[in-house]
Scaffold this active site. Structure first.
Site, PDB file in Angstrom:
ATOM      1  N   TYR A   1       0.749  -1.240   0.153  1.00  0.00           N
ATOM      2  CA  TYR A   1       0.056  -0.033  -0.029  1.00  0.00           C
ATOM      3  C   TYR A   1       0.860   1.186  -0.133  1.00  0.00           C
ATOM      4  CZ  TYR A   1      -3.348   3.469   1.916  1.00  0.00           C
ATOM      5  OH  TYR A   1      -3.985   4.486   2.189  1.00  0.00           O
TER       6      TYR A   1
ATOM      7  N   ASP B   1       9.487   2.709  -0.351  1.00  0.00           N
ATOM      8  CA  ASP B   1       8.297   3.375   0.310  1.00  0.00           C
ATOM      9  C   ASP B   1       8.611   2.949   1.689  1.00  0.00           C
ATOM     10  OD1 ASP B   1       6.283   3.982   1.766  1.00  0.00           O
ATOM     11  OD2 ASP B   1       4.760   3.357   0.340  1.00  0.00           O
TER      12      ASP B   1
ATOM     13  N   LYS C   1       4.969   9.123   8.858  1.00  0.00           N
ATOM     14  CA  LYS C   1       4.962   8.551  10.252  1.00  0.00           C
ATOM     15  C   LYS C   1       6.023   9.116  11.258  1.00  0.00           C
ATOM     16  CE  LYS C   1       2.319   4.862   8.673  1.00  0.00           C
ATOM     17  NZ  LYS C   1       0.824   4.804   8.800  1.00  0.00           N
TER      18      LYS C   1
HETATM   19  N1  HOZ Z   1      -2.522   4.125   6.398  1.00  0.00           N
HETATM   20  C1  HOZ Z   1      -2.819   3.345   7.805  1.00  0.00           C
HETATM   21  C2  HOZ Z   1      -2.750   1.989   7.662  1.00  0.00           C
HETATM   22  N2  HOZ Z   1      -1.521   1.459   7.166  1.00  0.00           N
HETATM   23  C3  HOZ Z   1      -3.924   3.706   8.242  1.00  0.00           C
HETATM   24  C4  HOZ Z   1      -4.133   5.183   8.955  1.00  0.00           C
HETATM   25  C5  HOZ Z   1      -5.399   5.441   9.612  1.00  0.00           C
HETATM   26  O1  HOZ Z   1      -6.325   5.010   9.602  1.00  0.00           O
HETATM   27  O2  HOZ Z   1      -5.235   6.162  10.547  1.00  0.00           O
END
Ligand code: HOZ
Length: 430
Positions: free
Chosen positions: A144, A239, A267
């Site tokens: 992802y 990534d 992050k």
């Molecule tokens: N992209 C996040 C999971 N890998 C989710 C972020 C969220 O829902 O806060």
């Protein structure tokens, strides 16, 4: 039974927010019941609006390597706040953060700050296409890369959680430029490059998957990927939005000794505030406007509060050399869980790299998305709620990573393993 405050808030939110949430996996659709609304966090703990306390292994999906409300990061944010929240003009902090990132991740000659991981991957892809003058981008099934149009094909995270092959609203012309290969499969990778010789602009990969649950790269896989991309003049994008500063100071590229051309960060980089970055080889990065013709911009890019939080987070990481400690904590959890699983005769596997882990039920091993999709989702949902009832808050999907932070203490890990043993005993009795 009277509704909890969380349930009332969910009902209220649903009226004005699609699904009641601002990011789909937060809805708990994969595990059922209503998500807890959070009031505050402290160190390794979360407190919900109904007054319940949980040991937190979501860590806001990765950023919180120091746990919640770290006092030094909070102090830096407050200090920055007093000077103003945004200027739309360059600040010294941006230069300082860029220098720190370059020192920690030497493959990043230059970088640009953005506000999210999605923006970082989207921009890195655009830059790679401009650099190579090619259109196709290869991704891996189950990885992802944010909700970039062309990347929402056989994607992980919420797309895997909700079993969505791709998203409506994306023109075919976009996804036609996306090629998909199987993670950890060198033969498949070579076959795709044979079929699409000289047309692939970039390969983008989570070097350690975190969005189909945690899946480590097989030995040699990333090295083979580096070789093949080099041979074909294709830009290799790591990534590292999740793995950057999480698995080593240099991220996954440091851990496995493989140097990409471009890296996407997010992050941990923002110390808990919205911040992303993409960066890498100078000859590619210098194509960005105003140096070059590739356009990319953002009103809140390099936001002073996020930059102050990020600088403090990276300073704390550099001061402490935390990766051995994180690995030991992760290992303690993995070993304890594996003991319990075998004691109670579960068919399951625990995948882990350092402080990231996922428990997959109903399978013997998970090396790619196809194997991840074979896991027992119902058992995972029971595991999730069983742990929650025992005060442990895990990601509400088997296709996400759980994170251990530096705030988790030995007693917290012990408590987690006791909760797991307790749940497993009950589950195995049926
Ligand atoms: N992209 C996040 C999971 N890998 C989710 C972020 C969220 O829902 O806060």
């Amino acid at each position: 039974m009277a509704r909890s405050k969380s349930e009332n808030l969910m009902a209220r939110s649903r009226k004005r927010i699609p699904g009641g949430v601002n990011s789909p996996v937060r809805s708990w659709s994969a595990v059922g019941k209503s998500p807890r609304f959070i009031k505050r966090g402290h160190a390794a703990y979360l407190f919900d609006v109904d007054g319940k306390k949980y040991l937190d292994y979501v860590g806001s999906w990765g950023p919180l390597i120091f746990g919640h409300a770290n006092s030094e990061i909070a102090k830096a944010i407050k200090k920055a706040l007093e000077k103003g929240t945004t200027f739309g003009a360059p600040t010294e902090g941006e230069a300082e953060l860029a220098e720190m990132v370059h020192t920690m991740v030497p493959s990043i000659d230059k970088l640009r700050l953005v506000s999210s991981g999605t923006e970082a991957t989207m921009s890195a892809i655009r830059l790679s296409r401009a650099y190579t003058k090619r259109d196709k981008v290869l991704k891996f099934d189950g990885c992802y890369h944010g909700h970039v149009d062309s990347m929402l094909v056989q994607s992980g995270s919420g797309m895997a959680t909700f079993s969505l092959p791709d998203s409506p609203g994306i023109p075919n012309a976009y996804t036609q430029e996306t090629l998909v290969a199987s993670f950890n499969d060198i033969d498949n990778l070579e076959a795709v490059f044979r079929e699409y010789t000289d047309v692939i602009a970039a390969v983008i990969i989570e070097p350690i998957c975190g969005n189909m649950g945690v899946i480590p790269p097989a030995p040699e896989f990333l090295h083979a990927l580096r070789e093949i991309t080099k041979d074909h003049g294709t830009v290799l994008i790591f990534d590292e939005v999740i793995t950057g500063f999480r698995v080593s100071a240099k991220g996954a590229q440091g851990l496995y000794g493989v140097t990409p051309d471009l890296t996407c960060l997010g992050k941990i980089l923002g110390g808990g505030l919205p911040l992303g970055a993409f960066g890498g080889r100078q000859d590619i990065m210098d194509l960005l406007a105003p140096e070059g013709p590739v356009y990319q911009a953002g009103t809140l890019s390099g936001n002073p509060l996020a930059v102050a939080a990020g600088i403090t987070a990276l300073k704390l990481l550099s001061r402490r050399e935390p990766y051995l400690e994180l690995d030991e904590k992760g290992s303690q959890l993995q070993c304890g869980m594996e003991d319990t699983l075998s004691k109670h005769h579960f068919r399951a596997t625990v995948n882990r790299v350092g402080s990231m882990f996922t428990v997959f039920f109903g399978v013997d091993g998970v090396r790619n998305a196809e194997e991840a999709r074979c896991c027992d989702r119902e058992c995972f949902a029971r595991f999730f709620h069983g742990m929650l009832d025992r005060g442990v808050y895990l990601p509400p999907s088997p296709f996400e990573a759980a994170f251990v932070s530096l705030a988790h203490q030995r007693r917290d890990l012990k408590k987690t393993l006791e909760a797991f043993e307790n749940w497993a005993k009950e589950e195995s009795r049926g």
